[in-house]
Design an enzyme around this catalytic site. Structure first.
Site, PDB file in Angstrom:
ATOM      1  CE  LYS A  58       7.872   0.249   2.239  1.00  0.00           C
ATOM      2  NZ  LYS A  58       6.702  -0.452   1.648  1.00  0.00           N
ATOM      3  CE  LYS A  88       0.190  -4.501   3.413  1.00  0.00           C
ATOM      4  NZ  LYS A  88       1.455  -5.210   3.201  1.00  0.00           N
ATOM      5  CB  THR A  97       4.100  -2.837   1.031  1.00  0.00           C
ATOM      6  OG1 THR A  97       3.628  -3.882   1.880  1.00  0.00           O
ATOM      7  CG2 THR A  97       3.026  -1.760   0.927  1.00  0.00           C
TER       8      THR A  97
END
Length: 1440
Positions: A684, A616, A458
Site C-alpha cells: 500500500k 510520512k 497512512t
C-alpha cells in the site's frame, strides 16, 4: 533459580556480621556485604614479536598505533608516502624493501590495491616472501576479487609453503560505539584464523572473522558498498519527491534522521548533497564498485534488481557530473529543483508544534475509529490521560476489550462522532477512511459544527488535500444522480467519481483495495482533466449545478488535521509516538492537546493538509526501499557463502547500515516473520509513493522496483507476515536461505578469539581495601538460562521503592562454574565444550519462564514485554574489560546518563569479573576517583550469578568442602537428597546418580500427577507415604533420594504451569517438614526447591556460606533458628554441572561405600538388560584379577566360592577356607565398583548355615541331586535363614552334565529344567534366583558343541518375569558369543564362569618365572584378561 550461587571462602577473615545471608519471607536472598575500593595500577606490557606492514595509508597508522599499544613492535615499507614518517613518529621502523618489512615478524600485513601489485610486493626479488618464515601469518589487506585471493592463497600454500594466510577488509566503524574506530573483517581457514585472530585483534577495536574460504573480507566489503550505494540513491529519490511536493529538504533531513527511514548514508551524505559538497569522485567510485558486484552476481546467476537500478542512476548522474555541482546533477536526473527548495526559508517543526500545543483548545470528548493494534494503544493511552474516548471498530471483540479498559463504544462511525470535539481516524487505507466519513452511518453527517478530524492513517498527500477541500469548501451532494435526459458525459463521470468513493471496502482483500485505489485516482484525474478542458458556458453551468450544490452539512466548519503516526504498538500505548501533523492553524490548535498527549515527538509541517502525509510518505519511501535492499543484500551475502548473522553484525557497525536494516535484518536472519508490520502495508505505502511520483513526474526507480518486490511477496501469499518477509522473494527465486541462526560454537575457538585478559590480578587489592571501606550492596540473583527468570521487573522495582532510584541496574549472568558466558551481549551455556546460545537450551523452553532471545538486550525487552527496549540497554564489552581495565569500567559506568539505565556485563573469565568488580567499586565510592571525580558515588542494583559476588568480595577459590572439613564424618544418619528441578539436565543427573550410587542410595519417587492433578486425599496420601518412608531410610543410615516423577506436566497457559509448579514445590516442603530424623546432610536440587526447603520446611532465616560442595554448588550451614542448626545444606541449582555432577557430590558426602547386595546387582542388570559374571576364585591372584578387571571396565562383578565337598577332590573352599572368604569380602568392600561375594553350590545344610555368618551376600542352595520334594524342602529351609540376613538365595532345578571343580557328574543323571516344576519350586521355596538346565554343561562342551534349548529358556524367562526371580546359567565356558547374547536377551542375568579363568591361570604357569612374585603377577594378568573379556561379552562393562 531463586537463590544466587554466591561463593564465599572461609580462607578470608570476614567480619562475623557479614558472614551470614539474610533470607526474607519472599524467598529472596539479600546479601549485605562489605564492598571495597582499590586503585588500579598500570604496568607496562612486555613487548611481543613485531608486525610488518607493506604499504602504508591512514588505516595502517591506526593499526600500527594500536599494535604498539598492545606491545607489538612495528616495521613498515612504503615508497614516497608521508604516512611512513608518521608511522616512524609512532615508534615504528622504516624498512627499505618488502622483504625487510616481512623479516622476523609474527605477521606481515600487505596492502594490495590492485592485482598487478602482487608480483612486486609478494613474489619479487625483494618481495615479502624472501626470508619469510613458514609460521608467519600473512595478512592480505585488500578488496580485490575473492577468486583472485583464493588463487593467491593456493599459490602461497602449495608452491611457497606459507601455512597461514588470511584476508582483511579494514574500515572505520560507523555505529555510535565504534564511530571512527578501526574494524576488520577477516577470513581464512580455521587454523589460519585462529593464529591471526590475536594479532588482528591487537590492531583494531573490533574484529569480525569469517571462517572458511579466504575472500570473506572482500565479500563483506561488497555487501557494505552495495547497501551504501543503494541508500545514497534512495536518499536522493526521497529528497527529489519531497521537494517536488513542497516540503523543505532540511525539514525532511531533520525529521528522517530520527525516524525509521534513516540510514548512515542518508544522515551523512544528505547534508553534503544539499550544500553541494559531494565530490564527483564518490559517484565514480560507486559506479566502479557496483559494477564489480553486479558482475559477481551475474557469474553466480543471482538477481540484484535494486542494485542494478542504483547503478544505472549513478551512471546517469555521473554522465551529467561535468555540467554542474551534485545537486544540479540530480536535479537534471529527477527534474526537481532541490537546491531552490533547500535555500528556501526554513523553520523548526518541533518549535512550531510547541506553539500550537501551548495555545491548544481543551477537548471534552474524543471519537476514535479504528481500534487495531496501534489504534487500540493510542485510544487506551488517551483514556489514561483522562480524556473521554468513544471507540468504534468493525471487529466486535476489540470493542469488548476497549470497554474493559474503561472506554465508551459506539455501534457505528456516526454514533462515535456525535458530540465529539475531536474525531481520530486510524484505519488501514483511504477506502476505509472514505467509508467512515461518508459511508452509511458516516461521521461527517453527525459531527458537531467546529469539530476537528485527525486523520492518522497512512494515505496519499493527494487524498488528504482533496478531503480537506471537500470538508472546507463545497461538501458535494454524493447521493444525487444526474437525470439521463439532461446529462452529458461530464455529468456521468462526476457522479461516478463521487459515488465510487462510498463503496464499503471493509473486509475486502488487498487486491480489491489496490484496484479501487487505482480506479479512484484514474477517475479523479480524468474528472479534473474534463473540468479543465470545458469550453462552453453550458458545460460550466452544468458543472456548477452539481459541484456547487450544498449538502446538509454545509456551514459546519469541520477542520481536518493530517497527522500520520510512526513508532509501533508499544509506543502507541505509551503515548510516545512520532506524529507529523499539518493543517490550518485553527485545526492544529483545536487538535493540539490530543496530538501532544499521543506523541513524544510532534512535528508541525507547513504547507497545509497533505504535508504531514508527505513526510510520512517520504519516510515510507526510504524505509520500504531499505527493507527490500536489506533483503537483497543479505540474500546475496548468503549466496556468497557468508555467515549472515556475522555479516549482519558487521553491517550494523558500517556505512551500509540503516534503521530498517538493523531492525528487519534481524528478523530475516532469525527467520522470524511474526508480523510487527505486515508486508502488505508496504504494498500500500509504496503504491502511494509510485502513484505520487507518477502524478508529479518524478522517476523513482528504486521505489518502483521495491514496490514490485513487495507485490511479488504478496502474490506468493506472504502479505500478512512481517514486511521483512520480502526476503522470501529472493529465497524463492534463488534457492538461498538467509537464516543466520546463532550457532553453537566450540568453546576453545570462541575464547581464543577474544583479546588477551587484563594483565593485572586485582583480587588482593580488593581484599586489602575491603578492610577499610564499607558499603551496602543489594544483589538479586538472575541467570537468564535458569527457569526462574525475570518475567517482570517488579522485584527490582520493589528494591528501588525501598532504597531509592539507582544509577544503573547491572545484569551480569556470567558464571564460570555453571558454564555461563556472555559474549557480544549474547549469553551462552557450555555444553560439553560447546557454547550453546541460551535461547536454544532446554531452560529456554520452560512452560512458565521460557524465552526466545539469547541476546540479553533482546531478552530484557522480551521478558518485560517491551517495557525496556533493547535499544536503551547499555553494556560493558569484553574488549573494554581487557583493553581498558578497571579505570575504563569506572569511566563507562559514570558516563551512563539516564538514571536507572540497565547495563549488561560481558565476561568470559573470572579475571573479567575482577576487572569489572573493581571498576564498579570505584564508581560507587566517592572517596576515590576514576577519571571524573564528580561522577563517583554511584549506586547500583545488581542482578547477577555467583561469579560476580566472588569477585566483588575478593574471594580466592578453594577446593570443595567435604564432611571431614565440617567434623561430621562420624555421623551415621543418612543424607537427604531432594530433587524438585524438572529440567532435562537435572533428569540426566538423577539418572546418572541412580546408576552410580544405586547400590547404597534409597530412592523414593513422588508422583507429580498425584501432587498437582489428583484429589486432595491422593495428594495427602502421597506426601505421607514419602515422608514416612524417608524417615525409615534415614534412621537406617541410608542416604535417601526424594525425587519428583520425571514426566513433565504443564498447564494450558503459563499461569496454569506456574500453579502446578507451586503445588509440587509446596508438597516437597510438606514432605521435608514431616521427616523427623535429622539427616547427615541435605542436598536441594533446583532453585525453587532449595529456596523453599530452606525457608519454609526448615525455617531458616540465615545461613553461613562455608564454601562449595563442587564448583558452582554452594554449601551452607543453616542458622541457629532453623530446625536443624548447623546442618550442611547444599544448594544445587537445576542448571549447573555436567551429567555426573550430582553423583559426584553425593559420593563425596555419603558414607564409604560398602559392597552392595547381589540382589541389587542383579536387579540393576535386569533393568539394564545385561548380565553379570560370577567368577570362581581360588586364591589371592584370582580375587585381584576379578576386582582389577571390574574397576578398569567399570563393571559390577560377583566373587564366587564353591563348597567343594564333591566326590572327586576338594574344591576351593576346602582349600582356601575362611581366610580366602575374608580376602574376598575385604576386596569387595574396598572396590570402587559394586562387587559381592557369593557362596556357590552349597550341597550341605551345615556348610550353608556356616556360610550365612561369614559375610557372603548370597548363597546357592544346590539340591539338584535330590528328588523334587527333598530339593524344595532343603532349599526352603536355607532360604528362610538367608532372607533373615537380607541375602539372596539361588537354587538349581534340573541337573547339569559335565564337570565342575573336577567333580564329574554322569551324563545319565542330567535332566533339563521343567517349566511347570520350576513354577511350583519357586512358589514353595521363595528363592530369588534360579539356575536353569537347558542343555548347558559344566566344563568343556563336547566336540559337537553346545546344544542349548533356547525355546525352553524363553519359557523360563516368561516364568521368571512373572515370579520376580532372576535366571542364572552355569556352564558358560565354551558358549559362543552369539549364544551368550541370545541368552541375555532371554533373561539370563548371571553367568557362572570357571573353566576359562582356571585355564588362563594354568597356562600362565607353563612359562617359567624367576620369582614367585612374577609368577603371581603373570597369573593375575592372564585371568584378568579373560574376566574383562567376559564383562564386555555380558554387557556389564561401563555399568558400575
Amino acid at each position: 533459580m531463586l537463590f544466587p550461587n554466591f561463593i564465599f571462602s572461609d580462607s578470608i577473615n570476614f567480619d562475623p556480621q557479614f558472614t551470614y545471608l539474610f533470607i526474607d519471607f519472599y524467598s529472596r536472598l539479600f546479601l549485605v556485604c562489605s564492598v571495597l575500593n582499590s586503585i588500579g595500577r598500570f604496568s607496562a606490557m612486555t613487548p611481543r614479536k613485531a608486525i610488518g606492514f607493506i604499504g602504508v595509508d591512514e588505516f595502517t597508522l591506526e593499526m600500527a598505533y594500536s599494535a604498539i599499544h598492545h606491545g607489538y613492535g612495528v616495521q613498515a615499507f612504503e615508497i614516497n608516502s608521508p604516512a611512513i614518517e608518521e608511522l616512524v613518529k609512532l615508534g615504528g621502523v622504516r624498512c627499505s624493501s618488502p622483504s625487510e618489512a616481512g623479516a622476523d615478524v609474527t605477521a606481515v600485513v600487505i596492502l594490495i590495491s590492485h592485482i598487478d601489485q602482487t608480483n612486486d610486493l609478494i613474489f619479487g626479488d625483494e618481495g615479502a616472501l624472501k626470508g619469510l618464515k613458514s609460521e608467519t601469518v600473512l595478512i592480505l589487506r585488500s578488496t580485490i576479487l575473492p577468486s583472485f585471493l583464493c588463487k593467491l592463497e593456493k599459490d602461497l600454500s602449495e608452491i611457497h609453503e606459507i601455512a597461514y594466510v588470511v584476508d582483511a577488509y579494514v574500515s572505520y566503524g560507523r555505529s555510535d560505539a565504534l564511530n571512527g574506530k578501526v574494524t576488520i573483517a577477516s577470513s581464512g581457514r580455521l587454523d589460519a584464523i585462529a593464529r591471526a585472530r590475536p594479532i588482528l585483534s591487537a590492531m583494531c577495536e573490533k574484529i569480525f572473522t569469517f571462517e572458511g574460504e579466504i575472500g570473506g573480507g572482500s565479500k563483506v566489503n561488497m555487501v557494505n558498498v552495495m547497501l551504501e550505494g543503494i541508500h545514497f540513491i534512495n536518499a536522493v529519490e526521497a529528497l527529489s519527491l519531497g521537494a517536488k511536493i513542497g516540503i523543505h529538504p532540511w525539514i525532511i533531513y531533520d525529521i528522517i534522521s530520527n525516524a525509521a527511514g534513516n540510514s548512515w548514508a542518508f544522515k551523512n551524505y544528505v547534508p553534503l548533497l544539499l550544500k553541494g559538497e559531494v565530490n564527483h569522485q564518490i559517484l565514480n567510485t560507486f559506479v566502479k564498485e557496483l559494477e564489480i558486484i553486479l558482475n559477481m552476481a551475474k557469474s553466480l546467476t543471482f538477481p540484484l534488481p535494486i542494485l542494478a537500478a542504483t547503478h544505472l542512476q549513478l551512471i546517469h548522474g555521473l554522465s551529467l557530473a561535468d555540467s554542474g555541482d551534485d545537486v544540479t546533477v540530480w536535479e537534471k536526473v529527477y527534474g526537481v529543483k532541490i537546491s531552490d527548495a533547500a535555500n528556501a526559508h526554513a523553520y523548526n517543526p518541533e518549535e512550531l508544534a510547541s506553539e500550537f500545543t501551548t495555545d491548544s483548545k481543551s477537548v471534552r470528548r474524543i471519537g476514535f475509529i479504528g481500534l487495531g493494534a496501534m489504534g487500540f494503544g493510542m485510544a487506551t493511552h488517551l483514556l489514561s490521560s483522562k480524556f473521554c474516548v468513544v471507540g468504534y471498530d468493525v471487529f466486535k471483540p476489540t470493542l469488548t476489550r476497549f470497554t474493559n479498559a474503561g472506554g465508551l463504544i459506539g455501534n457505528s462511525p456516526a454514533e462515535v462522532s456525535k458530540d465529539a470535539d475531536v474525531l481520530i481516524i486510524m484505519v488501514t487505507n483511504e477506502a476505509q477512511a472514505e467509508n467512515v466519513l461518508y459511508g452509511e452511518n458516516g461521521a461527517v453527517s453527525v459531527l458537531p459544527s467546529g469539530a476537528s478530524i485527525i486523520l492518522s492513517s497512512t494515505v496519499s498527500p493527494a487524498y488528504v488535500s482533496q478531503l480537506e477541500r471537500r470538508l472546507h469548501s463545497m461538501l458535494l451532494n454524493h447521493n444525487r444522480k444526474p437525470h439521463a435526459p439532461t446529462c452529458n458525459k461530464l455529468d456521468i463521470e462526476y457522479w461516478r467519481f463521487h459515488n465510487h468513493v462510498h463503496i464499503d471496502l471493509h473486509g475486502q482483500n488487498q487486491q480489491n483495495y489496490n484496484d479501487y485505489h487505482h480506479n479512484y485516482h484514474s477517475q479523479y484525474q480524468s474528472f479534473q482533466l474534463m473540468v479543465e478542458n470545458m469550453n462552453s458556458r453550458s458545460d460550466r453551468n452544468r458543472f456548477d449545478r452539481y459541484s456547487l450544490s450544498r449538502s446538509q452539512d454545509e456551514g459546519k466548519n469541520l477542520k481536518l488535521v493530517d497527522a500520520p503516526v510512526s513508532g509501533g504498538v508499544q509506543r502507541a500505548s505509551l503515548g510516545t509516538l512520532t506524529i507529523m501533523a499539518s493543517g490550518t492553524d485553527d485545526a492544529l490548535k483545536s487538535a493540539g492537546q490530543v496530538l501532544a498527549a499521543l506523541s513524544e515527538k510532534l512535528y508541525i509541517i507547513k504547507g497545509g493538509c497533505g504535508s504531514g502525509s508527505g513526510i510520512k510518505m517520504i519516510n515510507q519511501l526510504l524505509a520500504g526501499v531499505q527493507i527490500a535492499s536489506a533483503a537483497e543484500a543479505i540474500a546475496f551475502a548468503a549466496r556468497l557463502g557468508l555467515n549472515t548473522r556475522l555479516l549482519f553484525d558487521f553491517i550494523t557497525t558500517s556505512g551500509g547500515t540503516s534503521w530498517m536494516f538493523e531492525n528487519r535484518g534481524q528478523h530475516m536472519i532469525d527467520n522470524d516473520y511474526t508480523p510487527c508490520s505486515a508486508l502488505d502495508i508496504f504494498v500500500k505505502d509504496l503504491g502511494i509513493v509510485t502513484r505520487e511520483s507518477s502524478t508529479w513526474k518524478v522517476p523513482l526507480q528504486l521505489s518502483t522496483i521495491a514496490h514490485q518486490l513487495y507485490l511479488a511477496g504478496s502474490a506468493a501469499g506472504w502479505g500478512r507476515i512481517d514486511d521483512a518477509g520480502v526476503v522470501k522473494v529472493y529465497e524463492m527465486l534463488t534457492g538461498v536461505r538467509v537464516e543466520g541462526k546463532l550457532q553453537a560454537q566450540r568453546k576453545d575457538v570462541v575464547l581464543h578469539s577474544l583479546p588477551p585478559e587484563w594483565p593485572q590480578d586485582h583480587v588482593l587489592d580488593i581484599q586489602t581495601l575491603k578492610e577499610n571501606n564499607s558499603k551496602v550492596l543489594v544483589v538479586l540473583d538472575d541467570d537468564p538460562t535458569g527457569t526462574q527468570t525475570v518475567h517482570d521487573i517488579e522485584e527490582a522495582d520493589a528494591v528501588v521503592s525501598v532504597l531509592g532510584e539507582m544509577d544503573a541496574w547491572i545484569i551480569c549472568p556470567f558464571f564460570l562454574q555453571g558454564g555461563r558466558y556472555t559474549i557480544e551481549d549474547t549469553h551462552y551455556v557450555d555444553d560439553s565444550d560447546t557454547l550453546v546460545p541460551a535461547g536454544d537450551t532446554e531452560f529456554a523452553k520452560d512452560a512458565s519462564f521460557g524465552y526466545k532471545s539469547s541476546n540479553l538486550r533482546d531478552w530484557l525487552e522480551e521478558k518485560t514485554n517491551g517495557r525496556i527496549l533493547a535499544s536503551s540497554v547499555a553494556s560493558v564489552s569484553i574488549q573494554l574489560l581487557r583493553k581498558g581495565g578497571p579505570n575504563a569500567v569506572c569511566q563507562h559506568l559514570c558516563s551512563l546518563q539516564k538514571q536507572g539505565t540497565i547495563c549488561i556485563v560481558n565476561a568470559a573469565s573470572e579475571r573479567d569479573m575482577t576487572v569489572f568488580a573493581l571498576g564498579m567499586i570505584k564508581a560507587k565510592l566517592p572517596s576515590l576517583s576514576c577519571f571524573f571525580a564528580e561522577l563517583t558515588g554511584r549506586r547500583f542494583l545488581c542482578r547477577t550469578a555467583a561469579s560476580f559476588v566472588s569477585a566483588l568480595m575478593g574471594i580466592i577459590s578453594k577446593p570443595p568442602i567435604l564432611p571431614s572439613d565440617l567434623g561430621i564424618a562420624g555421623e551415621r544418619n543418612g543424607g537427604l537428597i531432594v530433587v524438585g528441578s524438572y529440567v532435562p539436565k537435572t533428569t540426566k543427573q538423577v539418572e546418572e546418580l541412580k546408576l552410580q550410587c544405586g547400590q547404597f542410595l534409597k530412592s523414593i519417587e513422588v508422583s507429580v500427577e498425584k501432587l498437582a492433578m489428583s484429589p486432595i486425599e491422593e495428594r495427602e496420601e502421597e506426601i505421607s507415604r514419602t515422608a514416612e518412608l524417608a524417615d525409615v531410610y534415614l534412621k537406617a543410615h541410608k542416604d535417601t533420594l526424594i525425587m519428583t516423577s520425571r514426566n513433565l506436566i504443564t498447564g494450558r497457559t503459563a499461569a496454569e504451569s506456574l500453579d502446578i509448579n507451586f503445588k509440587v514445590s509446596s508438597a516437597l516442603v510438606e514432605i521435608v517438614k514431616r521427616v523427623t530424623t535429622k539427616p547427615r546432610y541435605i542436598i536441594a536440587k533446583g532453585g525453587i526447591t532449595s529456596s523453599d526447603l530452606a525457608t519454609k520446611a526448615l525455617g531458616a532465616r540465615c545461613a553461613k556460606i562455608v564454601g562449595q560442595a563442587l564448583a558452582g554448588i554452594p554449601l551452607w550451614q543453616l542458622g541457629p533458628e532453623s530446625r536443624h542448626p548447623g546442618i550442611p545444606y547444599i544448594v544445587f541449582p537445576g542448571n549447573v554441572g555436567n551429567s555426573t555432577a550430582l553423583a559426584e557430590v553425593v559420593k563425596s558426602w555419603t558414607h564409604p561405600i560398602r559392597f552392595t547386595s547381589t540382589k541389587e546387582i542383579l536387579n540393576n542388570a535386569e533393568k539394564g538388560g545385561y548380565a553379570v559374571g560370577a567368577f570362581n576364585v581360588y586364591n589371592l591372584e584370582g580375587v585381584e584379577a576379578v576386582v582389577s578387571a571390574a574397576e578398569e571396565e567399570q563393571s559390577p562383578a560377583i566373587l564366587q566360592k564353591n563348597e567343594g565337598k564333591r566326590k572327586i577332590h576338594p574344591g576351593a573352599f576346602k582349600q582356601g577356607g575362611i581366610p580366602l572368604v575374608a580376602c574376598c569380602i575385604s576386596a569387595a568392600q574396598q572396590a570402587s565398583v559394586p562387587i559381592t561375594v557369593h557362596f556357590d553350590h552349597g550341597t550341605s545344610k551345615q556348610d550353608l548355615v556356616e556360610a550365612l555368618d561369614l559375610g557372603f551376600s548370597s548363597v546357592m542352595v544346590d539340591g539338584s541331586h535330590l528328588s523334587f520334594n527333598e530339593n524344595a524342602a532343603y532349599t526352603k529351609f536355607i532360604t528362610l535363614l538367608a532372607h533373615s540376613k537380607n541375602m539372596l538365595v539361588e537354587a538349581e532345578l534340573g541337573r547339569l552334565s559335565g564337570t565342575e571343580d573336577d567333580l564329574t557328574v554322569e551324563e545319565f543323571e542330567a535332566r533339563l529344567t521343567d517349566v511347570n516344576m520350576a513354577s511350583k519350586f519357586i512358589d514353595e521355596t521363595g528363592i530369588d534366583a534360579l539356575a536353569v538346565c537347558i542343555g548347558n554343561v559344566h566344563g568343556k562342551y563336547p566336540a559337537s558343541g553346545p546344544n542349548l534349548r533356547v525355546d525352553l529358556l524363553k519359557e523360563l524367562h516368561s516364568l521368571s518375569l512373572k515370579k520376580g526371580v532372576y535366571l542364572v546359567l552355569h556352564g558358560a565356558s565354551g558358549l559362543s558369543k552369539e549364544l551368550v547374547k541370545e541368552c541375555i536377551n532371554l533373561g539370563v542375568r548371571k553367568f557362572n564362569v570357571n573353566t576359562e579363568v582356571r585355564k588362563a591361570y594354568m597356562d600362565s604357569l607353563i612359562t617359567p618365572k624367576n620369582d614367585l612374585v612374577h609368577l603371581m603377577a603373570s597369573a593375575k594378568e592372564a585371568m584378568k584378561a579373560v574376566v574383562a573379556e567376559k564383562m564386555h561379552l555380558f554387557g556389564s562393562a561401563g555399568k558400575a
